[in-house]
Design a protein around this motif. Structure first.
Motif, PDB file in Angstrom:
ATOM      1  N   GLU A   8      47.844  50.935  32.395  1.00  0.00           N
ATOM      2  CA  GLU A   8      46.792  51.734  32.298  1.00  0.00           C
ATOM      3  C   GLU A   8      46.813  52.811  31.217  1.00  0.00           C
ATOM      4  O   GLU A   8      47.848  53.469  31.233  1.00  0.00           O
ATOM      5  CB  GLU A   8      46.194  52.275  33.728  1.00  0.00           C
ATOM      6  CG  GLU A   8      46.342  50.814  34.672  1.00  0.00           C
ATOM      7  CD  GLU A   8      46.237  51.524  36.345  1.00  0.00           C
ATOM      8  OE1 GLU A   8      45.974  50.608  36.966  1.00  0.00           O
ATOM      9  OE2 GLU A   8      46.828  52.883  36.293  1.00  0.00           O
ATOM     10  N   ALA A   9      45.656  53.203  30.444  1.00  0.00           N
ATOM     11  CA  ALA A   9      45.719  54.326  29.632  1.00  0.00           C
ATOM     12  C   ALA A   9      45.359  55.772  30.137  1.00  0.00           C
ATOM     13  O   ALA A   9      44.802  55.829  31.519  1.00  0.00           O
ATOM     14  CB  ALA A   9      44.495  53.977  28.688  1.00  0.00           C
ATOM     15  N   ILE A  10      46.229  56.538  29.677  1.00  0.00           N
ATOM     16  CA  ILE A  10      45.983  58.216  29.949  1.00  0.00           C
ATOM     17  C   ILE A  10      45.601  58.728  28.826  1.00  0.00           C
ATOM     18  O   ILE A  10      45.915  58.511  27.596  1.00  0.00           O
ATOM     19  CB  ILE A  10      47.477  58.559  30.140  1.00  0.00           C
ATOM     20  CG1 ILE A  10      48.390  57.710  31.031  1.00  0.00           C
ATOM     21  CG2 ILE A  10      47.043  60.043  30.693  1.00  0.00           C
ATOM     22  CD1 ILE A  10      47.952  57.691  32.491  1.00  0.00           C
ATOM     23  N   ALA A  11      44.404  59.295  28.778  1.00  0.00           N
ATOM     24  CA  ALA A  11      43.640  59.994  27.941  1.00  0.00           C
ATOM     25  C   ALA A  11      43.805  61.608  27.924  1.00  0.00           C
ATOM     26  O   ALA A  11      43.486  62.060  28.970  1.00  0.00           O
ATOM     27  CB  ALA A  11      42.334  59.419  27.769  1.00  0.00           C
TER      28      ALA A  11
ATOM     29  N   LEU B  99      43.774  49.339  21.891  1.00  0.00           N
ATOM     30  CA  LEU B  99      45.396  49.420  22.041  1.00  0.00           C
ATOM     31  C   LEU B  99      45.878  48.358  22.822  1.00  0.00           C
ATOM     32  O   LEU B  99      47.228  48.440  23.025  1.00  0.00           O
ATOM     33  CB  LEU B  99      45.716  50.869  22.365  1.00  0.00           C
ATOM     34  CG  LEU B  99      45.246  51.829  21.564  1.00  0.00           C
ATOM     35  CD1 LEU B  99      45.608  53.348  22.154  1.00  0.00           C
ATOM     36  CD2 LEU B  99      46.047  51.636  20.042  1.00  0.00           C
ATOM     37  N   GLY B 100      44.959  47.600  23.797  1.00  0.00           N
ATOM     38  CA  GLY B 100      45.351  46.690  24.462  1.00  0.00           C
ATOM     39  C   GLY B 100      45.758  47.222  25.936  1.00  0.00           C
ATOM     40  O   GLY B 100      46.649  46.605  26.732  1.00  0.00           O
ATOM     41  N   LEU B 101      45.243  48.234  26.388  1.00  0.00           N
ATOM     42  CA  LEU B 101      45.532  48.989  27.378  1.00  0.00           C
ATOM     43  C   LEU B 101      44.549  48.835  28.667  1.00  0.00           C
ATOM     44  O   LEU B 101      43.433  48.339  28.192  1.00  0.00           O
ATOM     45  CB  LEU B 101      45.756  50.495  27.246  1.00  0.00           C
ATOM     46  CG  LEU B 101      46.950  50.868  26.365  1.00  0.00           C
ATOM     47  CD1 LEU B 101      46.948  52.510  26.192  1.00  0.00           C
ATOM     48  CD2 LEU B 101      48.293  50.460  26.998  1.00  0.00           C
ATOM     49  N   LYS B 102      44.831  49.241  29.762  1.00  0.00           N
ATOM     50  CA  LYS B 102      43.866  48.746  30.760  1.00  0.00           C
ATOM     51  C   LYS B 102      43.161  49.875  31.249  1.00  0.00           C
ATOM     52  O   LYS B 102      43.411  51.043  31.242  1.00  0.00           O
ATOM     53  CB  LYS B 102      44.627  48.108  31.902  1.00  0.00           C
ATOM     54  CG  LYS B 102      45.571  46.780  31.656  1.00  0.00           C
ATOM     55  CD  LYS B 102      46.236  46.369  32.751  1.00  0.00           C
ATOM     56  CE  LYS B 102      47.033  45.088  32.637  1.00  0.00           C
ATOM     57  NZ  LYS B 102      48.049  44.940  33.692  1.00  0.00           N
ATOM     58  N   THR B 103      41.973  49.594  32.321  1.00  0.00           N
ATOM     59  CA  THR B 103      41.242  50.654  32.879  1.00  0.00           C
ATOM     60  C   THR B 103      41.791  50.612  34.149  1.00  0.00           C
ATOM     61  O   THR B 103      42.166  49.518  34.847  1.00  0.00           O
ATOM     62  CB  THR B 103      39.957  50.218  32.762  1.00  0.00           C
ATOM     63  OG1 THR B 103      39.573  49.298  33.013  1.00  0.00           O
ATOM     64  CG2 THR B 103      39.482  50.674  31.220  1.00  0.00           C
TER      65      THR B 103
ATOM     66  N   LYS C 242      35.039  52.584  38.122  1.00  0.00           N
ATOM     67  CA  LYS C 242      36.041  51.734  38.013  1.00  0.00           C
ATOM     68  C   LYS C 242      36.817  51.728  36.538  1.00  0.00           C
ATOM     69  O   LYS C 242      38.001  51.285  36.650  1.00  0.00           O
ATOM     70  CB  LYS C 242      35.757  50.307  38.355  1.00  0.00           C
ATOM     71  CG  LYS C 242      35.174  50.115  39.795  1.00  0.00           C
ATOM     72  CD  LYS C 242      34.785  48.672  39.789  1.00  0.00           C
ATOM     73  CE  LYS C 242      34.463  48.231  41.227  1.00  0.00           C
ATOM     74  NZ  LYS C 242      33.864  46.928  41.846  1.00  0.00           N
ATOM     75  N   SER C 243      36.180  52.232  35.803  1.00  0.00           N
ATOM     76  CA  SER C 243      36.664  52.359  34.653  1.00  0.00           C
ATOM     77  C   SER C 243      37.364  53.797  34.016  1.00  0.00           C
ATOM     78  O   SER C 243      38.174  53.666  32.912  1.00  0.00           O
ATOM     79  CB  SER C 243      35.778  52.124  33.151  1.00  0.00           C
ATOM     80  OG  SER C 243      35.110  50.845  33.541  1.00  0.00           O
TER      81      SER C 243
END
Length: 578
Positions: free
Chosen positions: A502-505, A531-535, A550-551
């Motif tokens: 899961e992504a960190i922004a 980048l192929g990362l999940k939510t 959810k995103s």
């Protein structure tokens, strides 16, 4: 800030008293930024960390993601010999955030020698306690100078009921004349909660045994004849002698498989069973066909010995003047971590010379990898998370790499080293050693090198530039518990990802202009997917007027970071107390 195990140990009962005992739990430093140093890192990000800095400051900085996480801890703290092995800073004792400019080596003539050692070790053991998993185990190397005080201190912090044992490590032979020739050191072992530690530990020898049995099964299929198979088996053992340890003694074969002859028929004290043993079975003690009887007699009654003979478990010697032995089959072998270990201490120096050249003399008294492999291999599984807060020459990291290479494990390590004065071991020795070890064996792994930066509080966080605040978020984000956050560089919003992918922004234009709006949210989600990362994407900023979905999840700066560092609640507590 206050850092202490729960429950707090009562003041009643037996305990040491020294100047500083009542304050060591509260004299802890502020967390620091842990900054990645790419030029000193090596290979792929594998969850391994080498961290340069004061180990107490670093351990406090690791709390947010690694509290209750480390499965095995090994430390080799200063022995307080009175030479150049223990540097103490009085300024840092009074203020853990102070620069240790006054640090000096503690001599045997110092009347506060033991007090200083306790004031140095006590807060570090408390910090380690907080980082250990509930089922975690700590091994502490020490000699007889501080053994007694260490055990009383560990009894206080870990509780005496969680003491697992004390190992005597024989590492050298000394022929110098003395009252008592010292040839050993100690390894003290405690659990965080002994009830959650397995009753029996597997050792690396258990893994070797299973591998040997697999090879023997293949050998049996290829060579049905027992005599020919025995010849090939002994050749295989000789070829792998260095890595087999005690298992190289299983060089005999019968229909059940490999075995060794063991002296297990003796009674350990007077009063054993007295009878004769012949190749036919149990006979009178005076029988001419009887083999020599052990001094204290046999440990088995006659009927048990007869059963062993009938089952072909007894080894008969060539001469009647000798004592019979028992077969110990490899399939029945169970490894164990013993209270006396015999490992050549010189192996530590030999390993450094193998990596750095035969003339290398850059570190005194490095521990042998074999010792660390044995301890970590016994107490931790193949996916163990291992901490060494006194990394020294980096032996623990090297040992973890070798264990993983041998058994296919996925152990990870965190090594902390400040160095001594001008000697920056973390970068000049630890990182370089691991790099060379990885390259020598072509290992598909690596490590991240980090160093301690600025202190962290509300004001400090809000003053950080984007790169620094991104490092703090990767260090503290709650979704990185136990595994950490993998940093992502070169993106506009995405700064990292957790173990689940899961992504960190981060949206950061300073404390005033960092509101997370719908455009920022959509851009971060789009970038994460590219980048192929999940939510859900965890998006950091100062404010957000949109409801979470959810995103995406909104994380407010600095409150989210302060909460994970346990700073806010402690600052409020201090304000109330004031």
């Amino acid at each position: 800030m206050t850092l202490q195990p729960e429950p707090v140990r009562p003041e009643s009962g037996l305990h040491m008293h020294w100047h500083g005992r009542r304050s060591y739990r509260s004299r802890v430093p502020a967390p620091r930024v842990l900054e990645s140093v790419p030029e000193l890192s090596h290979g792929p990000a594998s969850g391994n960390m080498v961290i340069e800095g004061d180990n107490l400051q670093v351990m406090l900085s690791l709390r947010s993601q690694y509290s209750d996480s480390f499965d095995v801890v090994y430390i080799d703290p200063p022995y307080n010999r009175g030479g150049n092995d223990f540097r103490y800073s009085d300024a840092r004792f009074h203020d853990p955030d102070a620069d240790p400019d006054d640090a000096e080596y503690v001599s045997n003539e110092d009347g506060e020698k033991h007090t200083k050692w306790l004031n140095y070790m006590a807060p570090r053991l408390v910090a380690i306690w907080n980082l250990m998993a509930d089922s975690g185990v700590i091994f502490i190397s020490i000699n007889d100078v501080e053994l007694g005080r260490l055990m009383m201190l560990a009894d206080e912090i870990f509780d005496e009921t969680n003491r697992i044992g004390v190992i005597a490590w024989k590492g050298s032979s000394d022929n110098n004349p003395s009252r008592i020739v010292i040839e050993h050191e100690y390894v003290v072992c405690y659990a965080k909660n002994i009830k959650k530690v397995p009753q029996r530990w597997r050792t690396p020898e258990d893994e070797v045994k299973e591998a040997l049995l697999e090879q023997y099964d293949e050998l049996s299929k290829e060579t049905p004849d027992l005599a020919a198979r025995a010849t090939r088996w002994r050749a295989l053992l000789r070829a792998n002698e260095e890595s087999l340890g005690r298992l190289k003694a299983y060089n005999l074969l019968d229909e059940k498989g490999p075995y060794q002859s063991a002296r297990r028929v003796h009674n350990p004290k007077p009063g054993g069973y007295r009878y004769g043993v012949s190749k036919r079975g149990v006979v009178e003690a005076s029988a001419k066909t009887a083999y020599a009887m052990p001094l204290n007699g046999y440990r088995f009654p006659p009927e048990t010995m007869q059963r062993h003979i009938d089952e072909s478990r007894v080894v008969f010697p060539d001469k009647l003047s000798q004592i019979v032995q028992m077969k110990d089959h490899l399939v029945d072998y169970r490894g164990s971590l013993r209270s006396v270990i015999d490992i050549d201490a010189r192996a530590g120096a030999y390993r450094l010379k193998a990596l750095f050249g035969s003339d290398f003399e850059g570190f005194r008294f490095p521990k042998p990898m074999e010792l660390i492999e044995l301890l970590v291999g016994a107490a931790g599984g193949k996916d163990a998370l291992v901490l060494d807060a006194f990394a020294g020459s980096g032996t623990t990291g090297d040992a973890i790499l070798q264990l993983n290479r041998k058994d296919g494990g996925n152990r990870r390590f965190a090594l902390i080293e400040e160095g001594n004065g001008e000697d920056q071991y973390a970068r000049t020795l630890v990182a370089e050693r691991l790099k060379r070890a990885i390259e020598m064996d072509s290992l598909a792994t690596g490590f991240t090198f980090m160093r301690t930066g600025a202190q962290l509080d509300r004001k400090a966080i809000l003053s950080l530039e984007r790169e620094k605040i991104a490092a703090v978020i990767c260090q503290t984000d709650r979704s990185g518990a136990r595994s950490g956050i993998r940093a992502v560089t070169g993106s506009k919003f995405i700064i990292g990802s957790n173990q689940r992918g899961e992504a960190i922004a981060l949206h950061w234009l300073g404390p005033v202009d960092s509101e997370v709006n719908i455009d920022i949210i959509n851009a971060a989600i789009t970038e994460a997917k590219s980048l192929g990362l999940k939510t859900p994407v965890r998006i950091y900023g100062t404010t957000c007027r949109r409801s979470e979905t959810k995103s995406f999840v909104f994380c407010q700066i600095p409150d989210e970071i302060l909460a994970q560092l346990h700073i806010e609640e402690e600052e409020l507590l201090e304000a109330v107390e004031a």
